[in-house]
Design a protein around this motif. Structure first.
Motif, PDB file in Angstrom:
ATOM      1  N   GLY B 230       0.679  -1.230   0.083  1.00 42.26           N
ATOM      2  CA  GLY B 230       0.107   0.149  -0.095  1.00 42.26           C
ATOM      3  C   GLY B 230       0.732   1.517  -0.051  1.00 42.26           C
ATOM      4  N   PHE B 231       0.840   1.860   0.122  1.00 44.58           N
ATOM      5  CA  PHE B 231       0.972   3.702   0.140  1.00 44.58           C
ATOM      6  C   PHE B 231       0.886   3.852   1.786  1.00 44.58           C
ATOM      7  N   ALA B 232      -0.229   4.326   1.928  1.00 45.00           N
ATOM      8  CA  ALA B 232      -0.548   4.431   3.411  1.00 45.00           C
ATOM      9  C   ALA B 232      -0.440   3.306   4.490  1.00 45.00           C
ATOM     10  N   GLY B 236      -1.928   4.401   9.765  1.00 42.69           N
ATOM     11  CA  GLY B 236      -2.403   5.570   9.381  1.00 42.69           C
ATOM     12  C   GLY B 236      -3.356   5.466   8.775  1.00 42.69           C
ATOM     13  N   ILE B 237      -4.197   4.887   8.083  1.00 43.03           N
ATOM     14  CA  ILE B 237      -5.622   5.174   7.648  1.00 43.03           C
ATOM     15  C   ILE B 237      -6.002   4.385   9.090  1.00 43.03           C
ATOM     16  N   THR B 240      -7.100   7.666  10.226  1.00 41.20           N
ATOM     17  CA  THR B 240      -7.361   8.889   9.586  1.00 41.20           C
ATOM     18  C   THR B 240      -8.772   8.111   9.783  1.00 41.20           C
ATOM     19  N   ILE B 241      -9.553   7.628   9.013  1.00 43.80           N
ATOM     20  CA  ILE B 241     -10.614   6.969   8.955  1.00 43.80           C
ATOM     21  C   ILE B 241     -11.759   6.376  10.124  1.00 43.80           C
ATOM     22  N   LEU B 245     -10.063  -1.547   9.443  1.00 43.46           N
ATOM     23  CA  LEU B 245     -10.391  -1.962   7.997  1.00 43.46           C
ATOM     24  C   LEU B 245     -10.314  -3.156   7.680  1.00 43.46           C
ATOM     25  N   PHE B 249      -7.857  -6.137   3.483  1.00 48.82           N
ATOM     26  CA  PHE B 249      -7.462  -4.907   2.673  1.00 48.82           C
ATOM     27  C   PHE B 249      -5.420  -4.777   2.720  1.00 48.82           C
ATOM     28  N   GLN B 250      -5.606  -4.665   1.154  1.00 45.37           N
ATOM     29  CA  GLN B 250      -4.047  -4.225   1.029  1.00 45.37           C
ATOM     30  C   GLN B 250      -3.185  -4.903   0.900  1.00 45.37           C
TER      31      GLN B 250
END
Ligand SMILES: [Zn+2]
Lengths: 261, 288
Positions: B230-232, B236-237, B240-241, B245, B249-250
């Motif tokens: 992944g990028f993030a 971190g995700i 943020t959200i 998850l 995911f990812q």
């Protein structure tokens, strides 16, 4: 000036947004929307405009002025669609031999479910690779916050300039402090060590020029001279043979890095 | 990782001891518990199976030398630029110590090993990133090694195979590390414009600046089963959200579903898979 002061200034509320800068520096701005794949990302604005006598493609991060606009622009963090729209417009500029002006102001590329699902990393990677060999002059100005890959994805340019009170960093000082020291309150220290001020980055040869800001904070006094400088640079690079233009850009980045051997 | 000492006959190291005290003795085979299915595995058993759990298929981390051993033709690997390593350009607090620890832990000078080898007789330029060197983070030295590898491969007309693994940019080098994304991408671009093949194999985890540069720039992008890509980073995700998850995911399979990975390939099949791709691209075999 201490680095953290710069961080705060760069994030300041009274700095011009991408749209405001486009309006101040160019005429006939004609906005073009969408990445032709998924959607249109309002966090990156792009289109064609006239810089004095010169048609240019202009692309800018857009942070909102009020809360509603900020929410719409995702607090100036772009999704992959934003970067794909930017690349689409850059390829279009190449086709029509227009120079490109990018204005960077972002805390970083958006980090969330949709962004990951639709390939944030892939979108940025693609921009970096394609921008390196675009056959028209590209100029990037950091006008506020230059956050990590989300900033770099609009900054693989022939020259990168920074406004006096902007920053450019691999990670936010808050992120750095909390990852390295598990202590977000050590943000001042992190700002200092990351070397994110224009002066630091000029000394490291990672940017070419610092654009002084009017002491009064009245940006309208900055625009006429900035316009001239951008125009001068773009037309000068526009005269280079394409192969030389691309070689120069490649070599500019090729030299970056300090290591031992 | 959980390690336990188990019974094993160990004829070599303890021969002297054994003669002095001729009882059955206790050393020295290591055991590892599979983090996925919790089976206790002998290290030798795990190594023979390329670091893949024989019960559930979980892929353990491998260091670059183990990877090279797994995919390159025997004794064909010639290393490039081993001497290129990080200084401490910004005099970042604690960085020198971290580098020193990483060198001790990994036995490498930097977080990527580069060189030339053959696979099934096909010469290739190969890079493998190191989970035991600051989690494969990219600073100036990693960027320089990758860039040189692509430049050399372009000059010599070689395809590139890259095993990516990275926690992201090395923040102790500040913006210098971010610029490595542009520098490496430029070199990948030139290799590509020369009509040469670049295959990436994404391994667990590939994130941040490496994902947003050369990891995602392959003509063909493969991934190891369940590798996080992944990028993030997931943490971190979640911050943020403000929610958990979804499962998977990812992960590599998720990226294949979403169209960002050509094929998830289990470790044991990778060498043959890569050789087939080289042959389909009409790559030339080494003479003699
Ligand atoms: Zn298992």
């Amino acid at each position: 000036m201490e680095a953290y002061k710069k961080v705060q200034l760069a994030r300041g509320k009274n700095r011009p947004t991408g749209r405001e800068l486009i309006a101040a520096l160019t005429q006939d701005f004609t906005e073009l929307h969408g990445d032709r794949r998924f959607g249109d990302d309002p966090a990156i604005v792009g289109g064609i405009a006239r810089l004095m006598d010169l048609p240019v493609t202009v692309i800018a991060h857009q942070k909102g002025r009020d809360t509603k606009e900020k929410v719409a622009c995702n607090f100036w963090a772009a999704h992959p669609e934003g970067y794909r729209k930017a690349l689409r417009l850059m390829k279009q500029a190449e086709k029509f031999h227009r120079p490109i002006l990018c204005l960077v102001d972002t805390a970083g590329a958006y980090c969330g479910l949709g962004a990951e699902e639709r390939g944030q990393g892939q979108a940025i990677a693609q921009n970096l690779m394609e921008m390196m060999s675009l056959q028209v002059p590209i100029r990037t100005i950091l006008v506020g916050e230059g956050g990590s890959g989300g900033a770099l994805a609009l900054a693989v340019a022939d020259e990168v300039w920074m406004l006096e009170n902007s920053i450019y960093s691999v990670i936010s000082p808050e992120g750095c402090a909390s990852i390295l020291w598990k202590d977000p309150s050590r943000v001042k220290e992190a700002s200092e060590h990351l070397k994110l001020t224009p002066q630091d980055l000029l000394e490291l040869h990672l940017i070419q020029r610092i654009v002084r800001e009017p002491a009064s904070g009245d940006f309208s006094r900055l625009y006429p001279s900035l316009q001239l400088k951008i125009h001068g640079m773009l037309s000068q690079y526009g005269k280079l043979p394409v192969a030389e233009l691309c070689e120069k850009r490649y070599q500019r980045f090729r030299k970056m890095g300090i290591f031992a051997e | 990782m959980l390690k336990k000492i188990f019974f094993k006959n160990s004829p070599n190291q303890l021969e002297g001891l054994a003669q002095a005290a001729p009882q059955p003795h206790v050393p020295d085979e290591m055991c590892t518990r599979c983090p996925h299915c919790k089976t206790l595995l002998f290290s030798s058993e795990l190594d023979e199976n390329l670091g893949v759990c024989p019960k559930c298929g979980y892929h353990f981390k491998r260091n670059p030398r183990q990877r090279i051993h797994m995919i390159a033709d025997p004794d064909s690997f010639v290393e490039w630029d081993r001497q290129v390593h990080s200084g401490d350009p910004l005099e970042f607090p604690g960085y020198r110590q971290k580098l020193q620890n990483a060198r001790l832990q990994s036995g490498e000078e930097e977080a990527v090993v580069c060189g030339r080898c053959t696979l099934g007789g096909y010469p290739v330029a190969l890079f493998v990133m190191d989970p035991y060197f600051m989690m494969g983070s990219m600073g100036s030295a990693v960027g320089e090694k990758i860039t040189r590898l692509f430049e050399r491969a372009t000059a010599q007309g070689l395809p590139v195979i890259g095993y990516t693994l990275s926690g992201g940019a090395r923040m102790q080098e500040g913006l210098l590390s971010l610029m490595q994304m542009a520098k490496t991408s430029g070199a990948v671009g030139r290799h590509s414009q020369a009509g040469l093949l670049y295959i990436t194999v994404l391994t667990d985890p590939t994130t941040g600046g490496v994902t947003a540069s050369f990891a995602m720039e392959g003509d063909i992008i493969l991934a190891e089963p369940r590798a996080l890509v992944g990028f993030a980073g997931p943490r971190g995700i979640e911050q943020t959200i403000r929610q958990k998850l979804p499962a998977g995911f990812q992960r590599a399979e998720f990226l294949q579903d979403k169209g960002f990975v050509d094929q998830v390939v289990p470790r044991g099949e990778q060498r043959d898979y890569l050789i087939r791709l080289l042959s389909l691209h009409l790559c030339k075999k080494e003479e003699g």
